[in-house]
Design an enzyme around this catalytic site. Structure first.
Site, PDB file in Angstrom:
ATOM      1  N   LYS A  22       0.831  -1.209   0.000  1.00  0.00           N
ATOM      2  CA  LYS A  22       0.000   0.000   0.000  1.00  0.00           C
ATOM      3  C   LYS A  22       0.869   1.265   0.000  1.00  0.00           C
ATOM      4  CE  LYS A  22      -1.594   1.510   4.145  1.00  0.00           C
ATOM      5  NZ  LYS A  22      -1.357   2.914   4.490  1.00  0.00           N
ATOM      6  N   ASN A  23       1.898   1.278   0.838  1.00  0.00           N
ATOM      7  CA  ASN A  23       2.701   2.489   0.982  1.00  0.00           C
ATOM      8  C   ASN A  23       3.599   2.763  -0.220  1.00  0.00           C
ATOM      9  OD1 ASN A  23       1.448   2.868   3.368  1.00  0.00           O
ATOM     10  ND2 ASN A  23       3.223   2.428   4.672  1.00  0.00           N
ATOM     11  N   CYS A 116      -4.758  12.628  13.880  1.00  0.00           N
ATOM     12  CA  CYS A 116      -4.905  11.209  13.606  1.00  0.00           C
ATOM     13  C   CYS A 116      -4.721  10.481  14.932  1.00  0.00           C
ATOM     14  CB  CYS A 116      -3.823  10.854  12.592  1.00  0.00           C
ATOM     15  SG  CYS A 116      -3.443   9.153  12.414  1.00  0.00           S
ATOM     16  N   ARG A 121       0.564  14.477  13.659  1.00  0.00           N
ATOM     17  CA  ARG A 121       1.300  14.154  12.434  1.00  0.00           C
ATOM     18  C   ARG A 121       1.435  15.418  11.605  1.00  0.00           C
ATOM     19  NH1 ARG A 121      -0.763   8.423  10.109  1.00  0.00           N
ATOM     20  NH2 ARG A 121       1.137   8.605   8.886  1.00  0.00           N
ATOM     21  N   ASP A 306       4.986   0.442  12.065  1.00  0.00           N
ATOM     22  CA  ASP A 306       3.745  -0.168  11.578  1.00  0.00           C
ATOM     23  C   ASP A 306       3.579  -1.625  12.025  1.00  0.00           C
ATOM     24  OD1 ASP A 306       2.971   2.167  10.429  1.00  0.00           O
ATOM     25  OD2 ASP A 306       3.370   1.587   8.363  1.00  0.00           O
ATOM     26  N   ARG A 398      -8.322  -0.655   4.952  1.00  0.00           N
ATOM     27  CA  ARG A 398      -7.417   0.378   4.432  1.00  0.00           C
ATOM     28  C   ARG A 398      -6.056  -0.218   4.104  1.00  0.00           C
ATOM     29  NH1 ARG A 398      -6.272   4.923   8.140  1.00  0.00           N
ATOM     30  NH2 ARG A 398      -5.008   5.329   6.309  1.00  0.00           N
TER      31      ARG A 398
END
Ligand code: UD1
Length: 419
Positions: A22-23, A116, A121, A306, A398
């Site tokens: 995803k990133n 968030c 952030r 993460d 997500r």
């Protein structure tokens, strides 16, 4: 809103294919704004964040077609430069359309992504970098307004209080490809997703060197063309399934993993006593009772933030005391309270969590707070013998492609229900 019901306590066994990262996908999609030629991205995961980025690109005048794992981005006539709040607020990665818009369309109005649950952030490094390239930047009405008739290359120090920034590096690297002259990004992020993005930019005609190191050098060019690219596999998904294997007492073979991107994770897994077998892009992970360990999260190549929440679940099952220090997002501990509701013994002291080992999690109804915290709750649910219900599970969609199907294939008893 969906909830996920897990009947845990069963070892997971079998093979799972790791999806595209995803990133990597999100900034590479944004890079399509640097050209009017066609861009084809392969190995793209079906995730709500990818759909959100597709909507943003559509709002910016692109036509996005997503078939199987191939995403084709084509230019239409529009030269829109506004990324609206209603889309940006759901996903911070949308902020990385700012650099390409500014470089190609000379102006951009991008909503500020806002706060968030994993903590503050800020976007100061993004703005600092663009200003250094000569852009006029102002914040007004919740939007970042930026304009520049021409960007000019510069030496930029992009380090912040918490080290390098992945998306700020992506933004500045993309913007500088069309700047006049040479840009040096010092303290740039070294993440594999930045290297993947640099590969794409080079395919488009950009002149970049030093990607994967803390000093990226970009020689500006006049224009960029289209590209075709297969994105790297998701190291965070791979690490998450490794945790699922261990907390369930099973054995999972990850297919299509990229072991070179997982060295810090393998190091931690080895220290806690897991068995890891690597053959090219196949990685088998198994093990039962784990040993305690102290983990500190860092930017790449350190242990990834993460995977912090998922490893907290794993270390909760160790015999003894472990300490996790969160150096990237010092407030990223929303999962602690919910894990304690499932029987964990975790105490938080500022950016530190002290984890006392327990035998097993107990099933409970819990609430997911963010993407990786949700994955941690799934891990705890897979360990707990009985019925665990995870509410607000949309966060998982997500970042984890077909999570339920992948877990079912490994033997998990799991179902999704409407609240
Ligand atoms: C990316 C990842 C996210 C991951 C994070 C850290 C994507 C789409 N998301 O997010 O999954 O958790 O890297 O590995 O790739 N910071 C500032 N000022 C800035 C920008 C960041 O102080 O202008 C701080 C952040 O608050 C944080 C640290 O820098 O403490 C690292 O954040 P950053 O690397 O920017 O995270 P993202 O790129 O947003």
């Amino acid at each position: 809103m969906d909830k996920l019901i897990i009947f845990g306590g069963k070892p997971l066994r079998g093979e799972v294919k790791v999806s595209g990262a995803k990133n990597s996908a999100l900034p590479i999609m944004a890079a399509s704004l640097l050209t009017e030629e066609d861009c084809l991205i392969k190995n793209v995961p079906h995730l709500s964040d990818v759909y959100t980025m597709a909507k943003i690109l559509t709002a910016l005048g692109k036509e996005v077609k997503f078939e199987s794992d191939r995403l084709l981005i084509r230019h239409r006539r529009s030269q829109s430069f506004v990324a609206p709040y209603r889309l940006v607020r759901t996903m911070r990665a949308s902020f990385c359309v700012l650099g390409p818009l500014l470089a190609r369309r000379h102006k951009a109005r991008v909503s500020l992504p806002g706060g968030c649950v994993i903590g503050l952030r800020p976007v100061d490094l993004h703005l600092k970098g663009l200003e250094a390239l000569g852009a006029e930047v102002k914040i007004s009405g919740g939007y970042c307004w930026a304009k520049a008739a021409e960007l000019r290359g510069r030496e930029i120090f992009l380090g912040g209080d918490f080290g390098s920034s992945v998306l700020a590096t992506a933004n500045i690297m993309m913007a500088s490809t069309l700047a006049k002259g040479r840009t040096v990004i010092d303290f740039s992020a070294c993440e594999p997703e930045i290297v993947d993005l640099a590969k794409v930019l080079k395919k488009m005609g950009a002149k970049i060197r030093g990607e994967g190191t803390p000093r990226i050098v970009v020689e500006g060019t006049k224009s960029l063309g289209g590209f075709e690219h297969k994105i790297i596999s998701d190291r965070i998904e791979a690490g998450t399934f490794a945790v699922f294997a261990l907390v369930s007492g099973g054995r999972i073979k990850l297919q299509g993993a990229e072991p070179a991107h997982l060295l810090a994770v393998f190091d931690a897994l080895t220290k806690i006593g897991a068995s890891i077998r690597i053959k090219d892009t196949e990685v088998s992970v198994s093990g039962r009772r784990v040993k305690p360990l102290n983990i500190t999260t860092f930017p790449y190549p350190g242990f990834p933030t993460d995977l912090q929440a998922q490893f907290m679940v794993l270390l909760s099952l160790a015999k003894g005391i472990s300490v996790i220090t969160e150096k990237v997002y010092p407030d990223r501990f929303m999962h602690v309270a919910e894990l304690n509701r499932m029987g964990a013994k975790i105490q938080r002291f500022g950016p530190l969590a002290v984890i006392e080992g327990i035998k097993r999690f107990s099933p409970a109804e819990v609430m997911a707070s963010d993407l990786r915290a949700s994955a941690a709750l799934v891990a705890a649910g897979l360990n707990a013998a009985g019925k665990t219900v995870i509410h607000r599970v949309y966060h998982l969609y997500r970042g984890y492609e077909n999570l339920q199907q992948k877990l079912e294939k490994l033997g998990a008893q799991i179902k999704r229900e409407d609240e």
